[in-house]
Write a protein that holds these residues in place. Structure first.
Motif, PDB file in Angstrom:
ATOM      1  N   LEU A 187      -4.889   7.190   1.125  1.00 55.81           N
ATOM      2  CA  LEU A 187      -4.080   8.137   0.373  1.00 55.81           C
ATOM      3  C   LEU A 187      -5.020   9.186  -0.196  1.00 55.81           C
ATOM      4  O   LEU A 187      -5.935   8.861  -0.951  1.00 55.81           O
ATOM      5  CB  LEU A 187      -3.339   7.401  -0.751  1.00 55.81           C
ATOM      6  CG  LEU A 187      -2.591   8.240  -1.761  1.00 55.81           C
ATOM      7  CD1 LEU A 187      -1.516   9.065  -1.088  1.00 55.81           C
ATOM      8  CD2 LEU A 187      -1.979   7.348  -2.823  1.00 55.81           C
ATOM      9  N   THR A 223       7.788  14.606   7.794  1.00 64.85           N
ATOM     10  CA  THR A 223       6.361  14.401   8.056  1.00 64.85           C
ATOM     11  C   THR A 223       5.825  15.595   8.816  1.00 64.85           C
ATOM     12  O   THR A 223       6.491  16.124   9.704  1.00 64.85           O
ATOM     13  CB  THR A 223       6.158  13.126   8.906  1.00 64.85           C
ATOM     14  OG1 THR A 223       6.736  12.022   8.223  1.00 64.85           O
ATOM     15  CG2 THR A 223       4.697  12.844   9.133  1.00 64.85           C
ATOM     16  N   VAL A 271       3.525  13.727   4.009  1.00 66.35           N
ATOM     17  CA  VAL A 271       4.827  13.068   3.990  1.00 66.35           C
ATOM     18  C   VAL A 271       5.539  13.554   2.738  1.00 66.35           C
ATOM     19  O   VAL A 271       4.953  13.543   1.644  1.00 66.35           O
ATOM     20  CB  VAL A 271       4.694  11.534   3.987  1.00 66.35           C
ATOM     21  CG1 VAL A 271       6.061  10.872   3.888  1.00 66.35           C
ATOM     22  CG2 VAL A 271       3.965  11.062   5.243  1.00 66.35           C
ATOM     23  N   PHE A 322      -1.898  11.889   3.542  1.00 59.48           N
ATOM     24  CA  PHE A 322      -2.408  10.605   3.974  1.00 59.48           C
ATOM     25  C   PHE A 322      -3.353  10.799   5.149  1.00 59.48           C
ATOM     26  O   PHE A 322      -3.027  11.538   6.088  1.00 59.48           O
ATOM     27  CB  PHE A 322      -1.250   9.691   4.396  1.00 59.48           C
ATOM     28  CG  PHE A 322      -0.267   9.425   3.294  1.00 59.48           C
ATOM     29  CD1 PHE A 322      -0.432   8.347   2.441  1.00 59.48           C
ATOM     30  CD2 PHE A 322       0.818  10.269   3.097  1.00 59.48           C
ATOM     31  CE1 PHE A 322       0.469   8.104   1.419  1.00 59.48           C
ATOM     32  CE2 PHE A 322       1.727  10.033   2.064  1.00 59.48           C
ATOM     33  CZ  PHE A 322       1.550   8.948   1.230  1.00 59.48           C
ATOM     34  N   LEU A 357       4.524   6.229   8.645  1.00 63.49           N
ATOM     35  CA  LEU A 357       4.902   7.526   8.062  1.00 63.49           C
ATOM     36  C   LEU A 357       6.347   7.550   7.570  1.00 63.49           C
ATOM     37  O   LEU A 357       6.661   8.237   6.599  1.00 63.49           O
ATOM     38  CB  LEU A 357       4.702   8.642   9.087  1.00 63.49           C
ATOM     39  CG  LEU A 357       3.261   8.934   9.500  1.00 63.49           C
ATOM     40  CD1 LEU A 357       3.228   9.885  10.681  1.00 63.49           C
ATOM     41  CD2 LEU A 357       2.457   9.481   8.333  1.00 63.49           C
ATOM     42  N   TYR A 362       6.469   3.236   5.043  1.00 66.98           N
ATOM     43  CA  TYR A 362       5.421   2.826   4.100  1.00 66.98           C
ATOM     44  C   TYR A 362       5.018   3.969   3.164  1.00 66.98           C
ATOM     45  O   TYR A 362       4.959   3.777   1.946  1.00 66.98           O
ATOM     46  CB  TYR A 362       4.194   2.306   4.868  1.00 66.98           C
ATOM     47  CG  TYR A 362       3.137   1.734   3.963  1.00 66.98           C
ATOM     48  CD1 TYR A 362       3.315   0.489   3.363  1.00 66.98           C
ATOM     49  CD2 TYR A 362       1.979   2.443   3.679  1.00 66.98           C
ATOM     50  CE1 TYR A 362       2.361  -0.040   2.516  1.00 66.98           C
ATOM     51  CE2 TYR A 362       1.020   1.934   2.831  1.00 66.98           C
ATOM     52  CZ  TYR A 362       1.205   0.686   2.253  1.00 66.98           C
ATOM     53  OH  TYR A 362       0.247   0.171   1.398  1.00 66.98           O
ATOM     54  N   CYS A 363       4.771   5.149   3.718  1.00 68.10           N
ATOM     55  CA  CYS A 363       4.363   6.284   2.880  1.00 68.10           C
ATOM     56  C   CYS A 363       5.458   6.703   1.894  1.00 68.10           C
ATOM     57  O   CYS A 363       5.164   6.903   0.705  1.00 68.10           O
ATOM     58  CB  CYS A 363       3.912   7.458   3.741  1.00 68.10           C
ATOM     59  SG  CYS A 363       2.379   7.133   4.643  1.00 68.10           S
TER      60      CYS A 363
END
Length: 152
Positions: free
Chosen positions: A12, A47, A58, A84, A98, A101-102
């Motif tokens: 990150l 994204t 993101v 990221f 992407l 999780y992000c």
């Protein structure tokens, strides 16, 4: 000389508030009404690759609408974003990373921004419920497949 497989890397780099807006179309009368709102939340993610597929932005977009006595009490739009660094991740794992999780990492920041804006607007505290981004991502994949099948 043997080539070694590139180890997957995820880092990150930055989280930031990309955009925010707050509207109270019925002010000041909205503050004189009994408060029993109906709150709706719309969310979307996007994204963008920033450089040769090593850095990605993101963005998690939230739109929160509160209606009270049939009128819009407030409308909040927040875009929380992050940069990221992702390298060596197989293509099959990049989508969930992407798309689920992000956004999951960004959500607490967006939730805090919404809560702060609502409080500063002189409304009672609003805490957004957690979101299952894995399920949201899976549903978006199902919709894309359905659209592809319909157009074929």
């Amino acid at each position: 000389m043997s080539e070694e497989a590139v180890q997957p890397q995820f880092a990150l780099q930055r989280i930031y508030l990309k955009d925010a807006s707050f509207e109270v179309p019925g002010a000041p009368r909205v503050f004189l009404q009994n408060w029993s709102p109906e709150v709706s939340i719309d969310l979307a993610t996007s994204t963008a690759a920033l450089d040769e597929g090593k850095h990605f932005e993101v963005t998690l977009a939230l739109t929160v609408t509160a209606r009270n006595e049939g009128q819009t009490a407030f409308l909040i739009e927040v875009k929380q974003a992050g940069i990221f660094q992702i390298e060596g991740v197989p293509e099959t794992e990049l989508g969930p990373l992407l798309g689920a999780y992000c956004p999951n990492l960004l959500f607490p920041y967006a939730r805090e921004a919404v809560s702060d804006i609502v409080s500063k607007g002189s409304f009672p505290q609003l805490l957004l419920q957690p979101v299952n981004f894995d399920a949201v991502y899976a549903e978006s994949l199902r919709q894309q497949q359905g659209e592809q099948e319909a157009s074929a």
